[in-house]
Design an enzyme around this catalytic site. Structure first.
Site, mmCIF file in Angstrom:
data_model
loop_
_atom_site.group_PDB
_atom_site.id
_atom_site.type_symbol
_atom_site.label_atom_id
_atom_site.label_comp_id
_atom_site.label_asym_id
_atom_site.label_seq_id
_atom_site.Cartn_x
_atom_site.Cartn_y
_atom_site.Cartn_z
ATOM 1 N N HIS A 14 0.820 -1.212 0.000
ATOM 2 C CA HIS A 14 0.000 0.000 0.000
ATOM 3 C C HIS A 14 0.855 1.263 0.000
ATOM 4 C CE1 HIS A 14 0.923 0.910 4.215
ATOM 5 N NE2 HIS A 14 0.784 -0.386 4.457
ATOM 6 N N ARG A 65 -6.028 1.011 4.089
ATOM 7 C CA ARG A 65 -4.877 1.504 3.343
ATOM 8 C C ARG A 65 -4.549 0.591 2.168
ATOM 9 N NH1 ARG A 65 -3.240 -0.424 8.371
ATOM 10 N NH2 ARG A 65 -1.367 -1.721 8.533
ATOM 11 N N GLU A 92 -1.793 -6.829 7.602
ATOM 12 C CA GLU A 92 -0.436 -6.617 8.089
ATOM 13 C C GLU A 92 -0.193 -7.456 9.346
ATOM 14 O OE1 GLU A 92 2.556 -6.316 7.960
ATOM 15 O OE2 GLU A 92 2.985 -4.189 7.621
ATOM 16 N N HIS A 162 0.287 -5.580 2.417
ATOM 17 C CA HIS A 162 1.148 -4.902 3.386
ATOM 18 C C HIS A 162 2.556 -5.471 3.344
ATOM 19 C CE1 HIS A 162 -2.584 -3.307 5.204
ATOM 20 N NE2 HIS A 162 -3.057 -4.470 4.791
#
Length: 212
Positions: A14, A65, A92, A162
């Site tokens: 991201h 994100r 993440e 991520h």
């Protein structure tokens, strides 16, 4: 879809998030992209468009994100209508008690060496959080059952996720050792391109640098 895009997997970390900018441990905290992060995602989409990429489907995490990075890339490609699969398996790494702390503050609390070990080691686990090993244990089964079969079948697939979930994916895909994956860092919003053979092995791999 052109022949050269069959069995193509594109990985994108991201764009810059608000907590990236503030140098905070983010993990599962659902923060937005910064204005720079939005521009980074848009540049990634433009670079993919310049190079003729088209996708059959996309995967992303449950965090905004990554989802917004995926959306911005597809907007640039004019591919807003392709299937987008969101799954927390691609989230993440969970940083536990480190989440929300400035990295310098964490170093003052636990020591610089300990924080560095938590960040880079494959097996070290921050208090209340995940190691890269346990992150990989949730990412890899999803990759093996949901993502790679789509690519090997001949599709072109985008994954926007991520740093640590993508490192776990790359470790599996490239057969990296824990020591090798500890050294890998991914820049924000720079597409990493894989072309796979019919047996799932890598035919070609390269990073697509932003192009204006």
């Amino acid at each position: 879809m052109t022949e050269r895009l069959k069995r193509t997997l594109v990985l994108v970390r991201h764009g810059q998030s608000e907590w990236n900018e503030a140098n905070l441990f983010t993990g599962w905290h659902d923060v937005a992209l910064t204005s720079l992060g939005i521009k980074e995602a848009q540049r990634a989409g433009k670079a993919l468009k310049i190079h003729g990429f088209r996708f059959d489907l996309a995967f992303t995490s449950a965090l905004q994100r990554a989802k917004n990075t995926c959306r911005l890339i597809l907007d640039e490609l004019g591919q807003q209508d392709i299937p987008v699969i969101e799954d927390a398996a691609l989230n993440e790494r969970h940083y536990g008690d480190l989440c929300g702390l400035n990295k310098a503050e964490a170093a003052e609390r636990w020591g610089e060496d300990q924080v560095r070990t938590w960040r880079r080691s494959f097996e070290a686990t921050p208090p209340g959080g995940e190691s890269l090993k346990t992150t990989a244990e949730r990412v890899i089964p999803f990759v093996e059952t949901s993502i790679l079969p789509e690519v090997v079948s001949g599709k072109s697939v985008l994954v926007a996720a991520h740093g640590n979930s993508l490192r776990s994916l790359i470790m599996e895909l490239e057969g990296m050792s824990p020591e090798q994956i500890e050294e890998l860092s991914l820049a924000t919003a720079v597409p990493r391109i894989y072309r796979l053979n019919e047996d799932g092995s890598i035919a070609k791999r390269y990073d697509l640098k932003d192009e204006e």
